[in-house]
Design a protein around this motif. Structure first.
Motif, PDB file in Angstrom:
ATOM      1  N   SER A  80     -26.440 -40.164  -8.156  1.00  0.00           N
ATOM      2  CA  SER A  80     -26.850 -39.456  -9.380  1.00  0.00           C
ATOM      3  C   SER A  80     -25.683 -39.341 -10.350  1.00  0.00           C
ATOM      4  CB  SER A  80     -27.383 -38.050  -9.050  1.00  0.00           C
ATOM      5  OG  SER A  80     -26.312 -37.174  -8.723  1.00  0.00           O
ATOM      6  N   LEU A  81     -26.024 -39.042 -11.610  1.00  0.00           N
ATOM      7  CA  LEU A  81     -25.056 -38.810 -12.675  1.00  0.00           C
ATOM      8  C   LEU A  81     -25.460 -37.567 -13.450  1.00  0.00           C
ATOM      9  CD1 LEU A  81     -24.819 -42.445 -14.120  1.00  0.00           C
ATOM     10  CD2 LEU A  81     -22.989 -41.279 -12.863  1.00  0.00           C
ATOM     11  N   SER A  82     -24.470 -36.836 -13.961  1.00  0.00           N
ATOM     12  CA  SER A  82     -24.732 -35.686 -14.828  1.00  0.00           C
ATOM     13  C   SER A  82     -23.636 -35.632 -15.881  1.00  0.00           C
ATOM     14  CB  SER A  82     -24.751 -34.387 -14.018  1.00  0.00           C
ATOM     15  OG  SER A  82     -24.943 -33.260 -14.870  1.00  0.00           O
ATOM     16  N   HIS A  83     -24.032 -35.670 -17.154  1.00  0.00           N
ATOM     17  CA  HIS A  83     -23.062 -35.679 -18.249  1.00  0.00           C
ATOM     18  C   HIS A  83     -23.101 -34.360 -19.012  1.00  0.00           C
ATOM     19  CE1 HIS A  83     -21.931 -36.467 -22.550  1.00  0.00           C
ATOM     20  NE2 HIS A  83     -20.865 -36.935 -21.931  1.00  0.00           N
ATOM     21  N   SER A  84     -21.938 -33.857 -19.382  1.00  0.00           N
ATOM     22  CA  SER A  84     -21.829 -32.651 -20.212  1.00  0.00           C
ATOM     23  C   SER A  84     -21.314 -33.038 -21.590  1.00  0.00           C
ATOM     24  CB  SER A  84     -20.875 -31.643 -19.558  1.00  0.00           C
ATOM     25  OG  SER A  84     -20.552 -30.601 -20.463  1.00  0.00           O
ATOM     26  N   PHE A 132     -18.306 -36.148 -16.978  1.00  0.00           N
ATOM     27  CA  PHE A 132     -19.529 -36.386 -16.220  1.00  0.00           C
ATOM     28  C   PHE A 132     -19.218 -36.371 -14.735  1.00  0.00           C
ATOM     29  CE2 PHE A 132     -17.861 -40.649 -16.899  1.00  0.00           C
ATOM     30  CZ  PHE A 132     -18.124 -41.332 -15.718  1.00  0.00           C
ATOM     31  N   LEU A 133     -20.278 -36.160 -13.961  1.00  0.00           N
ATOM     32  CA  LEU A 133     -20.184 -36.059 -12.506  1.00  0.00           C
ATOM     33  C   LEU A 133     -20.995 -37.176 -11.863  1.00  0.00           C
ATOM     34  CD1 LEU A 133     -20.853 -32.230 -12.293  1.00  0.00           C
ATOM     35  CD2 LEU A 133     -18.697 -33.311 -11.615  1.00  0.00           C
ATOM     36  N   ALA A 140     -17.584 -36.920  -7.648  1.00  0.00           N
ATOM     37  CA  ALA A 140     -16.417 -37.253  -8.466  1.00  0.00           C
ATOM     38  C   ALA A 140     -16.593 -36.711  -9.877  1.00  0.00           C
ATOM     39  CB  ALA A 140     -16.192 -38.759  -8.506  1.00  0.00           C
ATOM     40  N   LEU A 141     -15.500 -36.248 -10.454  1.00  0.00           N
ATOM     41  CA  LEU A 141     -15.470 -35.736 -11.824  1.00  0.00           C
ATOM     42  C   LEU A 141     -14.718 -36.738 -12.687  1.00  0.00           C
ATOM     43  CD1 LEU A 141     -15.870 -33.433 -13.929  1.00  0.00           C
ATOM     44  CD2 LEU A 141     -13.681 -32.490 -13.123  1.00  0.00           C
ATOM     45  N   TRP A 142     -15.331 -37.113 -13.828  1.00  0.00           N
ATOM     46  CA  TRP A 142     -14.778 -38.155 -14.699  1.00  0.00           C
ATOM     47  C   TRP A 142     -14.769 -37.674 -16.154  1.00  0.00           C
ATOM     48  CZ3 TRP A 142     -14.118 -42.711 -11.672  1.00  0.00           C
ATOM     49  CH2 TRP A 142     -14.865 -42.751 -10.490  1.00  0.00           C
ATOM     50  N   SER A 143     -14.157 -38.464 -17.016  1.00  0.00           N
ATOM     51  CA  SER A 143     -14.192 -38.228 -18.454  1.00  0.00           C
ATOM     52  C   SER A 143     -14.597 -39.517 -19.154  1.00  0.00           C
ATOM     53  CB  SER A 143     -12.823 -37.779 -18.973  1.00  0.00           C
ATOM     54  OG  SER A 143     -12.827 -37.698 -20.394  1.00  0.00           O
ATOM     55  N   THR A 144     -15.384 -39.391 -20.208  1.00  0.00           N
ATOM     56  CA  THR A 144     -15.727 -40.579 -20.997  1.00  0.00           C
ATOM     57  C   THR A 144     -14.562 -41.013 -21.877  1.00  0.00           C
ATOM     58  OG1 THR A 144     -16.745 -39.118 -22.655  1.00  0.00           O
ATOM     59  CG2 THR A 144     -18.203 -40.116 -21.022  1.00  0.00           C
ATOM     60  N   ASN A 145     -13.539 -40.177 -21.980  1.00  0.00           N
ATOM     61  CA  ASN A 145     -12.291 -40.552 -22.653  1.00  0.00           C
ATOM     62  C   ASN A 145     -11.400 -41.214 -21.609  1.00  0.00           C
ATOM     63  OD1 ASN A 145      -9.854 -40.797 -23.963  1.00  0.00           O
ATOM     64  ND2 ASN A 145      -9.788 -38.671 -24.695  1.00  0.00           N
ATOM     65  N   SER A 146     -11.415 -42.541 -21.582  1.00  0.00           N
ATOM     66  CA  SER A 146     -10.735 -43.266 -20.511  1.00  0.00           C
ATOM     67  C   SER A 146      -9.232 -43.051 -20.489  1.00  0.00           C
ATOM     68  CB  SER A 146     -11.033 -44.765 -20.622  1.00  0.00           C
ATOM     69  OG  SER A 146     -10.577 -45.270 -21.873  1.00  0.00           O
ATOM     70  N   SER A 147      -8.647 -42.643 -21.617  1.00  0.00           N
ATOM     71  CA  SER A 147      -7.202 -42.423 -21.647  1.00  0.00           C
ATOM     72  C   SER A 147      -6.775 -41.252 -20.765  1.00  0.00           C
ATOM     73  CB  SER A 147      -6.726 -42.180 -23.083  1.00  0.00           C
ATOM     74  OG  SER A 147      -7.288 -40.979 -23.601  1.00  0.00           O
ATOM     75  N   LEU A 148      -7.736 -40.393 -20.391  1.00  0.00           N
ATOM     76  CA  LEU A 148      -7.428 -39.253 -19.536  1.00  0.00           C
ATOM     77  C   LEU A 148      -7.490 -39.598 -18.056  1.00  0.00           C
ATOM     78  CD1 LEU A 148      -9.484 -36.469 -21.391  1.00  0.00           C
ATOM     79  CD2 LEU A 148      -7.053 -37.026 -21.648  1.00  0.00           C
ATOM     80  N   LEU A 149      -7.924 -40.821 -17.735  1.00  0.00           N
ATOM     81  CA  LEU A 149      -8.141 -41.213 -16.346  1.00  0.00           C
ATOM     82  C   LEU A 149      -7.099 -42.216 -15.878  1.00  0.00           C
ATOM     83  CD1 LEU A 149     -12.024 -41.733 -16.477  1.00  0.00           C
ATOM     84  CD2 LEU A 149     -10.794 -39.682 -15.756  1.00  0.00           C
ATOM     85  N   PRO A 150      -6.791 -42.216 -14.598  1.00  0.00           N
ATOM     86  CA  PRO A 150      -5.841 -43.196 -14.068  1.00  0.00           C
ATOM     87  C   PRO A 150      -6.461 -44.590 -13.991  1.00  0.00           C
ATOM     88  CG  PRO A 150      -6.765 -41.883 -12.284  1.00  0.00           C
ATOM     89  CD  PRO A 150      -7.253 -41.263 -13.564  1.00  0.00           C
TER      90      PRO A 150
END
Length: 475
Positions: free
Chosen positions: A224-228, A234-235, A244-254
């Motif tokens: 499943s996916l859940s976006h805020s 998003f989760l 897993a917790l993610w961001s749609t701003n890829s610059s914040l992710l490794p």
């Protein structure tokens, strides 16, 4: 005609009504926009829903009639008051508490659109100007469909196995020609972020969509996916027992390496090389469950989330600290979840064919508030009504979508605990095709109740055709 005569006529009372038995009813509602001072009225026992609805419209002095339904002891009144009293073994001498609610319109079949393979998931865009339907398929693709059934866009080959979940991140608007984005998650353990710009030309052909970013962390199927929208996070939940917790701003992710290919993946990729994307890892991984996580959703507060699992638990997560806030253990494996935020409740669908209501607040002392029964197979999807705080829909592997009202519950027996309430569905929506499991459901005020499944079809149902109620003239 006198006011008394008009009242009698509007309440379906015949010429013998003067000698008909009467009962005292105490009218109430939970809707503050429709409340009147608590009314104790003596009405003929031959009244049915229509007559009671007319009476309430008269008391509210509504400029336009509103159709109402009525709950007595947590059950919808589908007969006359007299028949209800007889069936329940009650006397007309005892006052009857009657709750009135806006009628939930019966769902009418509007249409269906067929795709190439089983459809696993669905999300309706919230753009009222040009709503569209995003779906994920067992063939590994996602597509965007208009309300007239036209395929507006389809993803290029990227996922190597079935798409299990889809969600809009930003919604399309053809009037502004504005870019929209959405996420897809797959059995191949990856999540992809896609960009889509709607065409302003209604005669344009299907747009192929390419991915921008791939998100990699899970070791098994993503469920499943859940976006805020308020946090741009998003989760994702997975059969690997994690969230897993993610961001749609890829610059914040490794940055992470591409996942190791399976034999099935390598076979698929010989015939279709996927486009290159940046590979990103999660902000955090939550490992509170001990079995596959079926679904995760954001709470009304986007810094919190709820998840359900095959380990039979409902867990509340703090996304800021990545810590568990609360755990509720149920009796059965859980497959789906939805929030009823104004009621401080969540609904959980189970592998045991029923739906349970829970208060997720730490202060709540009850593990379970109510049980809703009716499905004959696993409940795999839940969605709240866009128009009522009390109504939600469920999708089942029994091939049905059911609509429920949390107010329509009653005690199973005199000996059960007060929190053990049971309820039945208001309406049952079957597949127009006549067969196949339902895999997903979504509900939009502009579009209706939309379900997808094994029959490869997007099916749209909408409440229509409710007969208006005549309003009583004022005395």
């Amino acid at each position: 005609m006198t006011a008394r005569a008009r009242m009698a006529d509007a309440m379906d009372v015949d010429s013998a009504a003067a000698s008909a038995p009467r009962v005292q009813i105490n009218l109430s509602t939970r809707d503050p926009t429709l409340s009147v001072p608590l009314q104790s009225l003596r009405v003929p026992t031959n009244l049915k829903r229509y007559g009671l609805s007319t009476l309430v419209n008269h008391l509210l002095e509504t400029p336009k009639p509103i159709p109402f339904d009525f709950l007595v002891d947590g059950q919808y009144l589908r007969t006359s008051i007299d028949e209800y009293l007889t069936q329940a073994g009650l006397s007309s001498e005892k006052p009857l508490d009657v709750e009135y609610v806006r009628s939930q319109l019966p769902p009418t079949y509007i249409g269906s659109f067929e795709q190439d393979d089983w459809i696993s998931s669905i999300h309706i865009s919230s753009s009222s100007a040009s709503p569209s339907i995003l779906t994920g398929s067992f063939n590994g693709s996602a597509q965007i469909t208009s309300l007239s059934g036209d395929i507006l866009a389809r993803t290029v080959p990227m996922h190597t196995q079935s798409v299990k979940a889809v969600t809009w991140v930003s919604h399309p608007s053809s009037t502004e020609n504005r870019e929209a984005t959405f996420l897809t998650a797959s059995l191949d353990r990856t999540i992809n972020l896609w960009s889509y710009t709607p065409s302003s030309d209604p005669s344009s052909t299907t747009i192929p969509i390419a991915p921008r970013t791939s998100y990699i962390s899970h070791k098994s199927t993503i469920t499943s996916l859940s976006h805020s929208s308020s946090t741009s996070q998003f989760l994702s939940s997975s059969s690997d027992h994690t969230i897993a917790l993610w961001s749609t701003n890829s610059s914040l992710l490794p940055t992470v390496p591409a996942p190791t290919s399976t034999s099935f993946t390598r076979k698929r990729r010989r015939t279709s090389k996927p486009p290159p994307t940046e590979k990103r890892g999660p902000l955090a991984v939550l490992s509170a469950h001990s079995a596959p996580v079926s679904q995760v959703i954001h709470a009304q507060d986007p810094t919190a989330a709820y998840s359900v699992s095959w380990d039979k638990s409902i867990i509340t997560h703090d996304l800021v600290t990545a810590q568990v806030v609360d755990t509720r253990v149920t009796q059965h494996a859980l497959l789906s979840i939805a929030t009823l935020p104004s009621l401080n409740l969540i609904a959980a669908g189970s592998a045991a064919r029923h739906i349970t209501l829970h208060d997720p607040r730490v202060s709540s002392s009850t593990v379970q508030n109510a049980v809703f029964r009716g499905h004959t197979n696993a409940v795999v999807g839940l969605v709240k009504s866009p128009e009522s705080d009390y109504v939600f829909a469920s999708a089942g592997h029994d091939g049905c979508v059911r609509i429920w009202d949390v107010r329509s519950v009653s005690s199973a027996s005199e000996s059960v605990e007060r929190s053990d309430k049971t309820g039945g569905s208001l309406f049952v929506i079957k597949r127009e095709s006549g067969s196949g499991k339902v895999f997903g459901v979504d509900w939009s005020k502009d579009v209706g109740l939309v379900s997808v499944g094994e029959d490869k079809k997007i099916q749209i149902n909408r409440g229509e055709g409710m007969t208006e109620v005549n309003v009583l003239e004022q005395s």
